[in-house]
Design an enzyme around this catalytic site. Sequence first.
Site: not given
Ligand code: GLY
Length: 341
Positions: A85, A201, A219, A229-232, A252-253, A255
């Site tokens: 991850s 993450t 992450t 795609r971009v997360g948080d 974490t989780g 995003g």
């Molecule tokens: N927290 C990681 C993501 O959503 O990419």
Amino acid sequence: MVDRRKFLKATSLAGASILAGNSSFGEAGIPNSNPVSDKPIVISTWDFGLAANAAAWEVLRNNGRALDAVEKGVRIPEADPDNQSVGLGGFPDRDGKVTLDACIMDEFGNCGSVAALENIVHPISVARLVMEKTPHVMLVGEGALNFALQQGFKKENLLTPESEEAWKQWLKKSEYKPEINIENKSFRPDKLPGNKYNHDTIGMLAIDAKGNISGACTTSGMAFKMHGRVGDSPIIGAGLYVDNEIGGATSTGVGEEVIRNVGSFLVVELMRQGYSPENACKEAVMRIIKKKPETAKNIQVGFLAINKQGEYGAYAIQKGFSFAVCDKNDQALLIKGNSYY
Ligand code: GLY
């Protein structure tokens, strides 16, 4: 050093707070239950935070800067091919490409970030150079890669045979359904570092001997996400936020829900209002649940926070969110955070 640690202990947050003997007060005069630790201290998400903290601790125990500690710390899971991850060996997107997101923030409010970065093992170090060597905060995709190459990073294949195989299996159904709580099956000290069953993450927060706070977050993002795609995690305020007067938070989780609620900034602002770290994390989780109760039943989001006094706490939607703590007592604690469900 991790091999000199006196303790390797899985414990509950309640147990940790009893041990710490904290008597400070949170919002509305309610005593908070957050453990307090003498500085320096480093905390980070999930079981793999134990090994990452050990590397960060080497910086902190030698009176190093929190910023150097968090960078050094999160480079451990980034380089671990068994960690699917983060960094090398991360699960790819649905096109079979491993794309990495990371950000870093220091005690002065400086920050740097990279998103959708391919072929570079240590996105956190690229993010730091974005912060230190460019007039920008964030570089993405090809621009981030070109910058990394200019700075001397080497291009590497990040897709391990194991992650490629997982992607090929996923392609058979092509069903995008982020798994929650696979980390529940994951506390396997015999496998540390590099617990391949752990997920998501790494977010890390450190306070150095001078009392300065920094944070890092890195992450490979949600497995089998859409390409691009971009997360948080690389978004300052979402995946990470530090205010040296107040404290820091990371997440974490899934995003998308963290971004929609500007989660880490929210946690720090709640601590500014007097919330304890755990209660601030809980309130940020509750915002997600209140807005989307049906969605929240099937996703994991967790927040981890520390305040200027060294109190720390966490809260998640689902059970199974762990975080690691290392402080001057040379302890390596693994703590189960509280959760809504
Ligand atoms: N927290 C990681 C993501 O959503 O990419």
